[in-house]
Design an enzyme around this catalytic site. Structure first.
Site, PDB file in Angstrom:
ATOM      1  N   SER A 103      45.532 -59.496  35.857  1.00 59.69           N
ATOM      2  CA  SER A 103      45.115 -59.242  34.488  1.00 59.69           C
ATOM      3  C   SER A 103      45.843 -60.184  33.508  1.00 59.69           C
ATOM      4  O   SER A 103      45.756 -61.399  33.656  1.00 59.69           O
ATOM      5  CB  SER A 103      45.355 -57.762  34.156  1.00 59.69           C
ATOM      6  OG  SER A 103      44.637 -57.378  33.025  1.00 59.69           O
ATOM      7  N   HIS A 255      39.478 -52.625  38.265  1.00 61.21           N
ATOM      8  CA  HIS A 255      40.360 -53.660  37.725  1.00 61.21           C
ATOM      9  C   HIS A 255      41.722 -53.698  38.417  1.00 61.21           C
ATOM     10  O   HIS A 255      42.294 -54.771  38.600  1.00 61.21           O
ATOM     11  CB  HIS A 255      40.544 -53.408  36.218  1.00 61.21           C
ATOM     12  CG  HIS A 255      41.405 -54.417  35.525  1.00 61.21           C
ATOM     13  ND1 HIS A 255      41.042 -55.752  35.406  1.00 61.21           N
ATOM     14  CD2 HIS A 255      42.621 -54.293  34.909  1.00 61.21           C
ATOM     15  CE1 HIS A 255      42.001 -56.398  34.750  1.00 61.21           C
ATOM     16  NE2 HIS A 255      42.958 -55.545  34.438  1.00 61.21           N
TER      17      HIS A 255
END
Length: 282
Positions: A103, A255
């Site tokens: 991320s 994610h």
């Protein structure tokens, strides 16, 4: 704490940085792990347990997250975070590195490759942040209001750790008390919210396409097809912009790859590294 981990703080670049180093004298490669926004080294605990048997591992709490200091003098820009990581690596005398960034950590890795390409021979980007613009001016100006950090804290309390985890994970059944407490721990003191307010002002936006196209380091991109935070189309665009990259898509995955798919991520990393070793020896 395990016997084979060296955990500690290094004062550099105006801040105390927390890191965990897993030495492995037989390893030919060191992995440097950089976590995402509102996260810490904790996010990599499963992947570290797989990597450390075969490689050296350095996991860093990016300021102001995890156990790293929260300092009002520090500039929380991506460039400065990248500089801080570079200084830490150089102070530890590490060589032959592969960066793993999840991320926001992926965007810091890309900044490092842009600033000092020779530091790493490869990079692994897990659902990497990319193409985000700088915060809009009204928000930056509002952040100078007294007690703005209380609004940040209120927003965080409203969204809540469990809700954030549900957003980040496709498989909600793996959410447990250990996971919730691990992510909540760094946010129990007010200093983090003051530092996050600084970050709103300092974060300069992600690297533009023209700079990404100059990065020649081989990059493996691994993405969840159900990623709501950084959708797969971002990974596909990044794969086009990076000169030397390949993209792997994990089905029914969100994610938080290091939480949801540590074993698959580990296998893909090993295969990717192995491909280069085979090429070099043939």
């Amino acid at each position: 704490m395990e016997q084979n981990v060296v955990a500690g703080y290094k004062p550099l670049n105006n801040i105390n940085v927390y890191y965990e180093f897993y030495p492995n004298p037989n390893a030919e490669r060191t992995f440097v792990l950089l976590h995402g926004f509102l996260s810490s080294t904790f996010t990599y605990r499963h992947l570290i347990s797989l990597l450390k048997n075969e490689y050296q591992v350095l996991s860093i709490d990016l300021p102001p997250f995890g156990k790293s200091a929260k300092c009002s003098r520090y500039i929380y820009s991506y460039k400065n975070l990248a500089d801080t990581v570079i200084q830490l690596i150089e102070s530890l005398g590490l060589k032959k590195m592969t960066f793993i960034g999840h991320s926001m950590g992926g965007q810091i890795v890309l900044n490092i490759l842009h600033l000092k390409q020779e530091l790493a021979d490869k990079a692994i980007l897990l659902c990497s942040s990319a193409y985000l613009k700088r915060a809009k001016l009204p928000l930056i100006l509002t952040s100078y209001l007294p007690y703005f950090h209380r609004f940040v804290k209120y927003w965080f309390a409203r969204t809540g750790v469990e809700k954030n985890l549900q957003e980040a994970l496709y498989n909600h059944s793996i959410i447990n008390e250990e996971m919730i407490n691990g992510y909540l721990q760094p946010f129990l003191q007010d200093e983090i919210f003051v530092a996050l307010t600084r970050m709103i002002r300092d974060r300069e936006g992600d690297l533009p396409s023209e700079i990404l196209k100059q990065i020649k380091t081989p990059c493996l991109l691994i993405w969840g097809d159900q990623d709501k935070s950084v959708p797969l189309k971002i990974g596909e665009k990044l794969n086009k912009d990076l000169a030397n990259s390949e993209l792997i898509i994990l089905k029914e995955t969100g994610h938080a790859l290091p939480e949801e798919r540590p074993m698959e991520v580990f296998e893909y990393i090993k295969n990717y590294i192995g491909k280069f070793q085979t090429t070099a020896s043939s």
